[in-house]
Design a protein around this motif. Structure first.
Motif: not given
Length: 254
Positions: A163-170
Motif C-alpha cells: 500500500l505504501r508503494a501504491g500497489r494493490i496486495p496480490e
C-alpha cells in the motif's frame, strides 16, 4: 417550564434566522441541485434492482460535507450534531423523525467522492456559484486543516508495504469484496495535543503525540462571508504547506 407546543420548533427556527443562521444563507445563495449530476456520476450508485436499503440522497450527503467542513467536525461529531441541531436539520431538509446518516455512511460517501477525484471539482463549482451570486472573496482567507478518522485496517506487514508503494496486495486482487472494504488511501500520522495536568498539580514537560489513522481535510474560507471557497482531501500524513502550492491559497483574495 411551559408545556411544549405545536409551533415551538417553528418559533425556535425563526429565532435562529433572526440571529443570523449561516446555513440558511447558504440555502438562499446556492442551488444545491446543480451538483446532483456530478454527484451521481461520481458515486455511480446501482439502480436498486438488487434490493437492499437505498442510499441517502447524494445532494443531502454533499450538504453534510459542507456542514462538516465549515465546522471542522469528525464523522461521529457530525452525526451527533445533525441529530441535535435544528439549524443543521433545516439546512438538510430533515424533520425530527427522519433518518440521519451515521458516521460510517458519511465516511463512505466522502471516500467514494475522493476515489472518484470529484471533491475538488465540486467545490470549484461551489465557489463559482458563490461568486456569481455576488459573494466575492476580497477580505482575506482562513486556511485550516482537520484530521478525519477512518476505520483502522488490519493489514499484514507485506500488505502495508504494498500500500505504501501504491500497489494493490496480490491477495486482494482476486477478491473484489475484500478489496471494496479496504481503505487504500488513508495513512497514519501523529496528532499532537496538550498534555493534561497531573494529579499532583504538575504539568508534563511535553505535549502528547497520539497515533491517528485517516485523512486530512484542507479548506480555504473567506474572512468576510465565512464561506468555503476551496477544499482538498489528502491522507492524514500529507503536509499542510504543500497544499498551498497546489492551489488551496487564493492569490486574488488578500
Amino acid at each position: 417550564m411551559k408545556q411544549p407546543g405545536f409551533f415551538d420548533v417553528e418559533e425556535r427556527l425563526a429565532r435562529l434566522s433572526g440571529l443570523g443562521d449561516q446555513l440558511e444563507a447558504f440555502s438562499r445563495t446556492v442551488d444545491f441541485e446543480v451538483f446532483r449530476p456530478d454527484l451521481e456520476k461520481a458515486l455511480a450508485y446501482s439502480d436498486g434492482s438488487k434490493g437492499g436499503r437505498p442510499p441517502f440522497d447524494p445532494v443531502l450527503m454533499f450538504k453534510i460535507l459542507v456542514i462538516q467542513t465549515l465546522n471542522n467536525l469528525s464523522d461521529e461529531r457530525t452525526e451527533y450534531l445533525i441529530n441535535d441541531r435544528l439549524s443543521f436539520m433545516r439546512f438538510l431538509g430533515l424533520g425530527l423523525s427522519d433518518r440521519v446518516p451515521d458516521a460510517k455512511t458519511i465516511w463512505l460517501f466522502r471516500e467514494r467522492l475522493t476515489q472518484a477525484g470529484a471533491i475538488e471539482r465540486l467545490f470549484e463549482r461551489f465557489d463559482a456559484t458563490l461568486r456569481s451570486a455576488g459573494y466575492l472573496p476580497m477580505s482575506g482567507q482562513i486556511l485550516d486543516a482537520t484530521l478525519v478518522a477512518a476505520p483502522k485496517q488490519r493489514n499484514t506487514n507485506a500488505e502495508k508495504a504494498d500500500l505504501r508503494a501504491g500497489r494493490i496486495p496480490e491477495d486482494w486482487q482476486d477478491k473484489p469484496s475484500k478489496l471494496s472494504h479496504k481503505d487504500r488511501h488513508a495513512r497514519w500520522t501523529l496528532k499532537f495535543t496538550k498534555a493534561k495536568q497531573q494529579d499532583d498539580g504538575t504539568m508534563p514537560s511535553r505535549d502528547l503525540a497520539i497515533p491517528f489513522f485517516g485523512y486530512k481535510s484542507h479548506v480555504s474560507i473567506d474572512r468576510k462571508f465565512r464561506f468555503i471557497r476551496k477544499w482538498k482531501t489528502t491522507d492524514a500524513a500529507a503536509s499542510d504547506g504543500a497544499r498551498l502550492r497546489e492551489g488551496l491559497l487564493d492569490k486574488t483574495n488578500t
